[in-house]
Design a protein around this motif. Structure first.
Motif, short mmCIF file in Angstrom:
data_model
loop_
_atom_site.label_atom_id
_atom_site.label_comp_id
_atom_site.label_asym_id
_atom_site.label_seq_id
_atom_site.Cartn_x
_atom_site.Cartn_y
_atom_site.Cartn_z
N GLU A 213 0.83 -1.20 0.00
CA GLU A 213 0.00 0.00 0.00
C GLU A 213 0.87 1.25 0.00
O GLU A 213 1.95 1.26 0.59
CB GLU A 213 -0.90 0.04 1.24
N SER A 214 0.33 2.28 -0.66
CA SER A 214 0.99 3.59 -0.66
C SER A 214 -0.06 4.67 -0.43
O SER A 214 -1.16 4.60 -0.99
CB SER A 214 1.68 3.83 -2.01
N THR B 82 0.03 8.87 -0.40
CA THR B 82 0.73 10.16 -0.48
C THR B 82 -0.21 11.19 -1.07
O THR B 82 -0.98 10.89 -1.99
CB THR B 82 1.98 10.05 -1.37
N LYS C 294 -4.54 7.03 -2.10
CA LYS C 294 -4.20 5.72 -1.57
C LYS C 294 -4.23 4.69 -2.69
O LYS C 294 -5.23 4.55 -3.40
CB LYS C 294 -5.19 5.31 -0.47
N THR D 181 7.99 -4.08 -3.22
CA THR D 181 7.81 -2.75 -2.62
C THR D 181 8.95 -1.83 -3.03
O THR D 181 8.72 -0.67 -3.43
CB THR D 181 7.75 -2.87 -1.08
N ASN E 233 8.72 1.66 -5.48
CA ASN E 233 9.12 2.97 -4.95
C ASN E 233 10.20 3.65 -5.79
O ASN E 233 10.56 4.80 -5.52
CB ASN E 233 9.59 2.83 -3.50
N VAL F 79 5.25 8.13 -4.74
CA VAL F 79 4.60 7.04 -4.02
C VAL F 79 5.49 6.61 -2.87
O VAL F 79 6.68 6.89 -2.85
CB VAL F 79 4.32 5.82 -4.94
N ASN F 80 4.90 5.93 -1.92
CA ASN F 80 5.66 5.42 -0.77
C ASN F 80 5.04 4.09 -0.33
O ASN F 80 4.33 4.01 0.66
CB ASN F 80 5.63 6.44 0.38
N PHE F 81 5.32 3.05 -1.13
CA PHE F 81 4.74 1.74 -0.84
C PHE F 81 5.38 1.11 0.38
O PHE F 81 6.59 1.21 0.59
CB PHE F 81 4.89 0.80 -2.04
N ASN F 82 4.55 0.46 1.18
CA ASN F 82 5.00 -0.29 2.34
C ASN F 82 4.37 -1.69 2.30
O ASN F 82 3.29 -1.88 1.74
CB ASN F 82 4.59 0.40 3.64
#
Length: 701
Positions: free
Chosen positions: A235-236, A238, A242, A261, A265, A454-457
């Motif tokens: 999930e990201s 920013t 979402k 991930t 990114n 984006v900032n996927f985790n």
């Protein structure tokens, strides 16, 4: 009264008017008929004017004889040879006033000035059966007509009195009611006796009750045995956007998820396309009984038992059409009636629409539930909720303005992955004025070609157990037992109705609520906040059925339902259905005879030693009793004992003390209403057990 009738008969002999006798299913319906047809003189058990006599039943006046009636004496269940298959006979019920009312009806039917009897039972198979049995047991050979009332307004009663049908037209409906009564007696009595004798503990069973308990048992076992598992999603979030990858990674794929991930990114998100379109949304269909009850349960937390009572009352008051219906459609010949309702609402936002709701092929006996032209007043809060729910659904289907929804799909790429953000907004409100449908999926303010970071985790999640069975999901299951999804039902509306008309269902709209309540009453299920739970006794019922290889679950149940439908359609006789039922019971008895089980009695907690015979003292829902009751020991302590004008409750711990000869302390109230405590001991008087009061503990006067 007798002299008045003699005078009437003399006048008739001279040339008096012939009269029609209307037999209503219950007093409330009789009163509605009386109000609709003019001035009547009230007599004991009936009303009369120059043209009509109106009398009534109290629902079923007759019931099938039980085993003791057929045997001619009280019979121990262990002595009954199964399967017990009688030559069915009805008898007058022993309820208060029933015998007297049947006597009144019989005399009215025998009157010389009565040339026609009108069956005015409720407009269903039970209503048909109730009044037909009364007429049959009077042995009167007179013309019989049928007054079929889809609603109980004065206007509709007068209209349908001019449209009486020959009662023979409803012969198949009567046969279906009779077949269901016979079949359910055979299955219910034989299974209850079999299970009880085998287990030495009372287990009530029935054709529809068993699959209801089984469905909730299966779900609760899945919940109980559920083992949570970890999984991972990417999930990201920013700038208010979402993005969630739909792929789920299991524990063994955690490294793969983290690598994915890191790769995602490395990119920016880019808006590839924003697609906008308008769609015309159609309103939800009208209500069948189960759909109405489901909505009331889900949105207003009104359980099925309560809602059914109120819906029935609104029908009897003339505000709703006949409620025990399984369709969401209207008959083609009801278009004028719908126009009248729209005119009575006097709402300029409504108009008549000759739409797909009018479809005879999707109606069995009754159309969907609607309001009538009779406008209500002085409704209770719950009555108003139900009436307005039906009214709003009707208005939603005949709203002038179309409902137009803006649908937006934003396509976003992150590297090779494509994400879709979907949202809806209302362009034209239309029927949404009357239906509380919300659109919560608001979209971020993005433009085509726009890019953002984006900032996927890698998010760890845990699988959740199945949801509890709710009133709504149980209702959907019973109506559509083979659907793949309890929310989506079948593949299409056409398939739903095709199967329903073939009898592919468990129970009927008219009976399900009562059977569910019975399953709760006998301790198989509990209902809390619209969700069901299996109780210990329900678990034991299913275990007992499985140990005895008795399979009367979904598939077998639907076979019985389809057979009943064949009787209704004239494709099968009652005797053929009963022969099949008898063969099924013979198989069950044969298999169970060769199956030994541990009695549930031996599994119960022994709370003490019987002071009369030395047997073990056991507990049931109403008392503490001796395990040797079958051998004649009648020792027992009621859980609620009447002491003069007060009721004293005996807990298990207090029962143990009494059995051991110890004294207990119970609270009493003085004549002035003040509480005080006193000691009590047990005193055995032959077959009776009484409490004997001793000294006060701390009397407060």
């Amino acid at each position: 009264m007798g002299s008045i009738n003699i005078v009437k008969n003399i006048l008739f002999e001279i040339g008096g008017n012939m009269k029609k006798l209307i037999i209503a299913e219950k007093p409330s319906l009789a009163m509605n008929v009386v109000r609709a047809l003019g001035k009547f003189e009230k007599n004991e058990g009936y009303f009369e004017n120059e043209k009509y006599i109106v009398s009534f039943a109290y629902g079923h006046l007759f019931k099938l004889k039980d085993i003791d009636d057929y045997m001619g004496h009280k019979t121990l269940w262990s002595d009954i040879e199964l399967p017990f298959i009688p030559e069915f006979e009805f008898r007058v019920k022993k309820d208060k006033g029933v015998k007297e009312q049947f006597s009144i009806l019989k005399k009215l039917m025998q009157r010389k000035d009565v040339d026609e009897i009108i069956n005015c039972g409720d407009a269903d198979r039970e209503g048909q059966l109730i009044v037909d049995l009364i007429i049959e047991n009077s042995h009167e050979n007179k013309s019989i007509k049928r007054l079929w009332l889809p609603e109980q307004t004065e206007q509709s009663i007068r209209r349908e009195m001019n449209n009486l049908q020959d009662n023979k037209k409803y012969k198949n409906l009567y046969n279906e009611g009779l077949a269901r009564t016979y079949m359910d007696w055979l299955l219910g009595i034989n299974l209850t006796v079999l299970l009880t004798v085998k287990s030495s503990s009372l287990f009530k069973a029935g054709r529809v009750l068993i699959p209801i308990v089984k469905y909730i048992y299966d779900r609760d076992m899945k919940i109980k045995n559920f083992v949570p598992e970890k999984y991972y999603m990417l999930e990201s979030e920013t700038n208010g956007v979402k993005l969630v990858m739909q792929k789920k990674y299991n524990q063994d794929e955690l490294l793969q998820a983290k690598e994915k991930t890191e790769r995602l990114n490395q990119f920016k998100a880019k808006v590839i396309e924003i697609e906008n379109k308008q769609i015309k949304k159609t309103p939800p269909k009208l209500f069948s009984l189960s759909k109405l009850q489901g909505k009331l349960s889900k949105e207003f937390k009104m359980n099925f038992d309560k809602s059914l009572k109120i819906i029935q009352e609104l029908y009897e008051k003339g505000y709703l059409t006949y409620p025990r219906t399984n369709t969401e459609y209207l008959a083609v010949n009801e278009k004028d009636r719908v126009r009248e309702i729209i005119n009575s609402l006097n709402n300029k936002k409504l108009e008549f629409k000759d739409n797909k709701l009018f479809n005879d092929s999707k109606i069995e006996s009754h159309s969907a539930i609607t309001i009538t032209t009779k406008m209500p007043n002085n409704l209770s809060e719950d009555e108003e909720i139900i009436y307005n729910t039906v009214k709003n659904r009707f208005m939603a289907n005949f709203t002038k303005e179309d409902t137009i929804i803006n649908q937006t799909v934003i396509k976003i790429n992150v590297g090779e992955e494509e994400f879709h953000l979907k949202g809806e907004s209302v362009e034209k409100i239309g029927f949404l004025k009357f239906e509380n449908i919300e659109f919560k999926n608001k979209l971020p303010n993005l433009k085509a070609g726009e890019e953002f970071d984006v900032n996927f985790n890698t998010i760890e999640r845990i699988t959740t157990p199945p949801a509890k069975v709710t009133e709504e999901t149980l209702s959907n299951y019973l109506k559509n037992p083979f659907s793949k999804d309890e929310k989506q039902e079948y593949e299409s509306d056409e398939e739903v109705y095709k199967l329903m008309l073939e009898g592919v269902e468990i129970g009927t709209e008219a009976t399900r609520t009562g059977i569910i309540q019975n399953a709760i009453k006998v301790g198989y299920l509990s209902l809390k906040k619209q969700s069901f739970s299996i109780e210990e006794k329900g678990i034991k019922l299913i275990e007992l059925l499985d140990k005895l290889n008795i399979d009367l679950y979904k598939e077998k149940n639907v076979e019985f339902s389809k057979s009943l439908k064949k009787v209704s359609n004239g494709k099968q006789t009652i005797n053929e259905l009963l022969k099949n039922t008898e063969e099924e019971l013979q198989k069950i008895v044969k298999i169970s005879d060769n199956t030994e089980i541990e009695t549930f009695q031996s599994q119960k907690e022994i709370i003490g030693k019987c002071p009369k015979c030395g047997g073990g003292i056991l507990e049931n829902s109403k008392s503490y009793y001796c395990s040797n009751y079958k051998l004649g020991c009648k020792f027992g302590i009621w859980k609620e004992i009447k002491y003069f004008d007060q009721k004293l409750k005996i807990s298990k711990s207090n029962a143990k003390k009494l059995i051991n000869g110890e004294k207990i302390v119970l609270k009493l109230k003085s004549k002035t209403g003040k509480e005080y405590e006193a000691y009590f001991t047990m005193k055995i008087n032959g077959d009776y057990v009484n409490l004997e009061k001793g000294k006060f503990v701390n009397k407060k006067e």
